[in-house]
Design a protein around this motif. Sequence first.
Motif, short mmCIF file in Angstrom:
data_model
loop_
_atom_site.label_atom_id
_atom_site.label_comp_id
_atom_site.label_asym_id
_atom_site.label_seq_id
_atom_site.Cartn_x
_atom_site.Cartn_y
_atom_site.Cartn_z
N LYS A 274 0.85 -1.20 0.00
CA LYS A 274 0.00 0.00 0.00
C LYS A 274 0.88 1.25 0.00
CE LYS A 274 -3.46 2.43 2.78
NZ LYS A 274 -4.26 2.41 4.01
N LEU B 163 -7.76 -2.98 -1.92
CA LEU B 163 -7.51 -1.55 -2.08
C LEU B 163 -7.67 -1.20 -3.54
CD1 LEU B 163 -6.54 1.09 -0.69
CD2 LEU B 163 -4.20 0.40 -1.32
N GLU C 209 -10.88 1.49 0.20
CA GLU C 209 -10.17 0.44 0.92
C GLU C 209 -11.19 -0.36 1.71
OE1 GLU C 209 -6.15 0.11 3.55
OE2 GLU C 209 -7.49 1.77 4.03
N VAL D 38 -6.14 6.52 -3.82
CA VAL D 38 -7.01 5.52 -3.21
C VAL D 38 -8.46 5.84 -3.56
CG1 VAL D 38 -7.86 4.52 -1.04
CG2 VAL D 38 -5.42 5.07 -1.30
#
Length: 128
Positions: free
Chosen positions: A20, A45, A34, A31
Amino acid sequence: MNTAGFHHVAVICSDYEKSKHFYVNILGFEVIQETYRAARNSYKLDLRVGEQDAIELFSFPDPPARVSRPEACGLRHLAFQVSDIEATVAYLQSQGVQSEPIRLDELTGKRFTFFSDPDNLPLEIYEH
């Protein structure tokens, strides 16, 4: 089959936090979402790559090893398009990520190089 393009590429990692950090903080992917799935003891993710592409980063307990060098049978590598390959290589090196020497694609005349993610998945940067 009338395909509009890729929806996503899925990557399974061995160390979720390390991967990550690599994909979000070093490669700079955004992102999207998640998700922790308790029943599977795993994370998913969703990452935005560029304007419309996506990577799904999965963690599973004790995933089996997979041969991943570029000349092995199966998925060869993931290639990311960049506008300045030398600046990208310099940035990666400043983050402790080593790459191979920059090469010239004899078919397209474009420059490219390879580097690896934390699980040694071969990644390519390709100058457009």
